[in-house]
Design an enzyme around this catalytic site. Sequence first.
Site, PDB file in Angstrom:
ATOM      1  CG  ASP A  34      43.006   9.859  14.481  1.00  0.00           C
ATOM      2  OD1 ASP A  34      43.229   9.086  15.449  1.00  0.00           O
ATOM      3  OD2 ASP A  34      43.341   9.578  13.311  1.00  0.00           O
ATOM      4  N   GLY A  35      41.370   9.596  17.792  1.00  0.00           N
ATOM      5  CA  GLY A  35      40.465   8.588  18.358  1.00  0.00           C
ATOM      6  C   GLY A  35      40.767   7.174  17.900  1.00  0.00           C
ATOM      7  NE  ARG A  91      20.317  -5.924  23.367  1.00  0.00           N
ATOM      8  CZ  ARG A  91      19.928  -4.905  24.125  1.00  0.00           C
ATOM      9  NH1 ARG A  91      18.835  -4.992  24.845  1.00  0.00           N
ATOM     10  NH2 ARG A  91      20.634  -3.796  24.174  1.00  0.00           N
ATOM     11  CG  HIS A 124      20.191 -11.968  22.819  1.00  0.00           C
ATOM     12  ND1 HIS A 124      19.528 -11.745  23.995  1.00  0.00           N
ATOM     13  CD2 HIS A 124      19.278 -11.845  21.836  1.00  0.00           C
ATOM     14  CE1 HIS A 124      18.253 -11.481  23.736  1.00  0.00           C
ATOM     15  NE2 HIS A 124      18.085 -11.544  22.436  1.00  0.00           N
ATOM     16  CE  LYS A 185      11.601  -8.635  27.252  1.00  0.00           C
ATOM     17  NZ  LYS A 185      13.002  -8.307  27.559  1.00  0.00           N
TER      18      LYS A 185
HETATM   19  C1  R5P Z   1      15.996  -9.356  25.843  1.00  0.00           C
HETATM   20  O1  R5P Z   1      15.621 -10.244  25.121  1.00  0.00           O
HETATM   21  C2  R5P Z   1      17.104  -9.516  26.823  1.00  0.00           C
HETATM   22  O2  R5P Z   1      17.166 -10.829  27.289  1.00  0.00           O
HETATM   23  C3  R5P Z   1      16.962  -8.569  28.003  1.00  0.00           C
HETATM   24  O3  R5P Z   1      15.801  -8.910  28.744  1.00  0.00           O
HETATM   25  C4  R5P Z   1      16.830  -7.153  27.552  1.00  0.00           C
HETATM   26  O4  R5P Z   1      17.763  -6.876  26.558  1.00  0.00           O
HETATM   27  C5  R5P Z   1      17.023  -6.195  28.704  1.00  0.00           C
HETATM   28  O5  R5P Z   1      16.927  -4.878  28.231  1.00  0.00           O
HETATM   29  P1  R5P Z   1      16.372  -3.717  29.157  1.00  0.00           P
HETATM   30  O6  R5P Z   1      17.166  -3.736  30.430  1.00  0.00           O
HETATM   31  O7  R5P Z   1      16.608  -2.469  28.358  1.00  0.00           O
HETATM   32  O8  R5P Z   1      14.923  -3.965  29.365  1.00  0.00           O
END
Ligand code: R5P
Length: 285
Positions: A34-35, A91, A124, A185
């Site tokens: 069943d996993g 994250r 993270h 970004k």
């Molecule tokens: C974001 O804050 C992380 O440091 C990475 O830059 C991000 O999670 C990378 O995700 P993707 O490869 O989907 O752009």
Amino acid sequence: MIVIGGSASVNLAKDIASELGCECIISDTVRFPDGECYVRVDRESLEDDVVIVQNTYPDDNLVEMLLLEDVAKRLKAKSVTIVVPYFGYARQDRVFKNGEAESAKVMCEILGLKADRVITVDLHKEDTLKEFRNSETKDVKAAEAIAEFFKDKEVNLVMSPDIGAAGRAKDVGTRMGVEYDHLNKTRLSGTEVVIKPANADCKGKNILIVDDMIATGGTIIAATEQLKLAGAKSVYVACTHGVFVNNAIARLTGSTIDGVFCCNTLENELSKISVAKVVAKAIKE
Ligand code: R5P
């Protein structure tokens, strides 16, 4: 000391045990029809300090880690240290919109129930570790392993794709004795990002982008495009966790990036940088 390797981190567990000069037991892990997960460590008892190495991503591996912690306690481990090379849900470290779960905190709460010590690698946000209320914690930095891997590769500039990872670029750049900077970004969605043009002088330089993880590859592809537009001679990428979703490896191979390398926190064809030494050092400390 005894290292137990879960099924998601077998090779890394063996390498860590070899760095520590101690025994490594690989868990007998199988899935029921069943996993559901079944684990067994083939020993009468484990009356020693036990280190469990196991990723908690994807979800099945998280369950396996929880079961292995229980096994270690039942077999009378003197202490239980969990090494989570790649910590799933890191994250979602806060509630971004009302009605969401604080996922990273939930993971800390359950993983910390039976662990005396917790070791993560390039989590993270390191701050997440404070959610382990009753365990000692340490986030190991892969920068040392990355800098060592690239030391003979004539890198002139280390960049991070966003300000959040600027400390990582500084750490790697300083260790390599080269300049470092960051890009800016903006994330539009889970798969789309926009990166502003670089401020640093990139002309004719061999640039190394460092990031904690690559998922879709959207971030580093966009970052590389900007650096090449700014005149970079070559752009290499090093990340700690190569998650590689949605055919990311094929996209990266077909992009203008000159080479992608990741650490062995997740094992795949690009995981050429070993964190075994830095993790073993943290365990000894
Ligand atoms: C974001 O804050 C992380 O440091 C990475 O830059 C991000 O999670 C990378 O995700 P993707 O490869 O989907 O752009």
